[in-house]
Design a protein around this motif. Structure first.
Motif, short mmCIF file in Angstrom:
data_model
loop_
_atom_site.label_atom_id
_atom_site.label_comp_id
_atom_site.label_asym_id
_atom_site.label_seq_id
_atom_site.Cartn_x
_atom_site.Cartn_y
_atom_site.Cartn_z
N GLY A 284 51.55 -16.44 57.43
CA GLY A 284 50.21 -16.72 56.92
C GLY A 284 50.21 -17.69 55.75
N CYS B 34 57.32 -7.68 57.65
CA CYS B 34 56.87 -6.44 58.28
C CYS B 34 56.00 -5.61 57.35
CB CYS B 34 58.11 -5.67 58.70
SG CYS B 34 57.78 -4.06 59.37
N GLY B 35 54.80 -5.26 57.82
CA GLY B 35 53.93 -4.33 57.10
C GLY B 35 53.99 -2.99 57.80
N GLY C 60 49.67 -7.90 52.94
CA GLY C 60 50.00 -7.67 54.35
C GLY C 60 51.25 -6.83 54.50
N LEU C 61 52.08 -6.78 53.44
CA LEU C 61 53.30 -5.99 53.52
C LEU C 61 53.21 -4.75 52.63
CD1 LEU C 61 56.01 -8.82 53.36
CD2 LEU C 61 54.52 -8.17 55.25
N ASP D 199 45.15 0.09 62.44
CA ASP D 199 46.44 -0.58 62.25
C ASP D 199 47.61 0.40 62.23
OD1 ASP D 199 47.90 -2.92 62.04
OD2 ASP D 199 47.71 -3.07 59.87
N GLY E 61 54.42 -2.87 60.91
CA GLY E 61 55.38 -3.11 61.98
C GLY E 61 54.75 -3.55 63.28
N GLY E 62 53.44 -3.77 63.28
CA GLY E 62 52.74 -4.17 64.50
C GLY E 62 53.04 -5.60 64.92
N SER E 63 52.87 -6.55 63.99
CA SER E 63 53.11 -7.95 64.38
C SER E 63 54.59 -8.21 64.66
CB SER E 63 52.52 -8.92 63.35
OG SER E 63 53.24 -8.93 62.15
N PRO E 64 55.51 -7.76 63.80
CA PRO E 64 56.92 -8.03 64.14
C PRO E 64 57.35 -7.24 65.38
CG PRO E 64 56.79 -6.63 62.19
CD PRO E 64 55.40 -7.08 62.49
#
Ligand SMILES: *Cc1c(COP(=O)(O)O)cnc(C)c1O
Length: 441
Positions: free
Chosen positions: A418, A275-276, A336-337, A235, A278-281
């Motif tokens: 989620g 944003c965790g 997740g964050l 990740d 930064g992958g999904s956002p």
């Protein structure tokens, strides 16, 4: 490692860091955002997003067979885009008011994993599985073969590892187990017990760590790399996760079109994403930029205790620096964050294309969770509510004015990332926690 002097010099150059270190909520507008004309070439492009969508199509027959709940969408995993007018009315009791329309991208409703991780996490595992099956000469045209005992036997000789605060582990664990992989999830200390239990039920090996996310990833990466039959989903630096997320942009564009919602110079689109690493956002923002160019404005949100991407971008050090380097504890309830260090791949891209990032306190997440239940009867997990104050935050800056945006025609999309797998008991607790302070803000 950074010396005290390095840190002091970052703060001197970037005074906002003072507030960030003091755990104050901040709103940052990105001075390095490029227009589409100025945008550098990235290692990936629209072509890669379209190819990634192809993988989902190839696996659709597998999903229908292995997960019957995906039958009525022909094996395609997608979530609704829902207008939330009652929540908008509620939010508009405060100034500045949202003039345009407000939507929720309901990834809490994504099948199987109940979070946005179904996009990135599933994509990376399926893409790896497809490569292995092709290489072994096992795979013909019919992807339903991935449910066969022959395939299960084959994949049982291969391993997958992943480090997670919870949701990524859930998605990787569930899909890997369904394919037949031997899968190990390295969980950070803050991961919820119900997530570990659920994974163990599915035959996933769960290894618990006393440290935070980065430590879980580090240990997982080292353990996994020792074994040549094992593959690590990283990740902190993953191309495939990013691409899996980016397909979400194509889907949302089609949903907007189906709803006759225009996005152009006179109709700006705003997207707010928790944003965790930064992958999904980042992946979804990248896709949206490919489609809408300068007419889409992407904002990320982080907890005040875990502003990993913000610190990386502000200092320009990206994934080299962590929140702990600034004495920030990375302790947040927002699953997740809770991430201290950003993804290097995602951040190098996002640094050019996001409009800004804001931070918020955990309690506000709970308040929003309760308010969304009361106004729309939609349950989200705390992290997933973070985008709901996005319009308010952005409208409180001069962003719209500087960029000459027609806010009356704006469309705001809050990415709800989620919630569907959260057990009933926890839902009640979260709701009560928000209820206790709503109105005292
Ligand atoms: C993982 C996660 C995010 C953030 O995704 P990153 O890729 O880590 O930035 C946001 N919301 C939820 C619910 C998540 O599980």
């Amino acid at each position: 490692m950074y010396s005290e002097k390095d840190i002091a010099s970052f703060v001197y150059k970037e005074p906002l860091l003072d507030k960030i270190i003091g755990l104050k909520p901040v709103t940052w507008i990105n001075p390095n955002r490029k227009t589409m004309l100025e945008m550098p070439d990235f290692s990936i492009s629209m072509k890669d997003i379209l190819e990634s969508e192809g993988l989902w199509e190839r696996f659709a027959p597998f999903f229908m067979e292995a997960f019957p709940e995906t039958k009525n969408t022909q094996g395609i995993l997608e979530s609704p885009l829902k207008e939330i007018s009652s929540m908008r009315n509620f939010l508009n009791k405060q100034n500045p008011k949202i003039e345009g329309r407000l939507f929720l991208k309901c990834d809490n409703k994504l099948p199987i994993a109940g979070s946005i991780k179904a996009r990135g996490g599933f994509f990376e595992v399926l893409s790896h599985a497809e490569k292995l099956a092709l290489k072994a000469g096992l795979l013909k045209d019919d992807y339903r073969a991935f449910t066969s005992s022959e395939f299960k036997e084959f994949f049982n000789k291969h391993k997958i590892g992943v480090g997670s605060t919870g949701n990524l582990g859930l998605s990787i664990g569930i899909i890997s187990a369904a394919i037949g992989f031997q899968v190990t999830v390295y969980m950070s200390a803050d991961a919820k017990p119900w997530k570990k239990d659920l994974l163990r039920e599915k035959g996933v090996r769960v290894v618990e760590f006393s440290g935070d996310f980065s430590e879980a990833i580090l240990a997982g990466r080292e353990q996994t790399k020792k074994d040549p039959t094992a593959y690590f989903v990283d990740d902190e630096n993953s191309n495939d996760l990013f691409l899996g997320y980016s397909v979400g942009a194509l889907r949302i564009a089609r949903q907007l079109e189906a709803d006759n919602i225009q996005v152009d110079a006179q109709h700006p689109l705003f997207v707010y994403s928790p944003c965790g690493v930064g992958g999904s956002p980042g992946g979804t923002a990248f896709g949206l930029k490919q489609i809408y160019g300068d007419h889409v404005h992407c904002f990320f949100v982080e907890p005040t205790h875990s502003p990993a991407v913000l610190v990386g971008l502000l200092t320009g050090e990206n994934s080299k620096i962590s929140v702990q380097d600034f004495g920030i504890d990375n302790k947040t309830e927002a699953d997740g964050l809770a991430v201290g260090r950003p993804s290097s791949f995602a951040t190098s891209i996002s640094s050019h294309l996001i409009s800004g990032l804001y931070t918020m306190e955990d309690q506000t997440l709970y308040n929003l969770l309760t308010q969304l239940m009361d106004t729309e009867n939609v349950f989200l997990e705390p992290s997933a509510t973070a985008g709901l104050i996005g319009p308010h935050r952005v409208l409180s800056t001069d962003y719209a004015k500087i960029n000459n945006l027609n806010m009356k025609n704006a469309t705001h999309i809050v990415w709800a990332t989620g919630g569907n797998l959260v057990p009933e008991i926890e839902r009640k607790e979260f709701y009560e926690r928000g209820l206790a302070t709503v109105g005292n803000k």
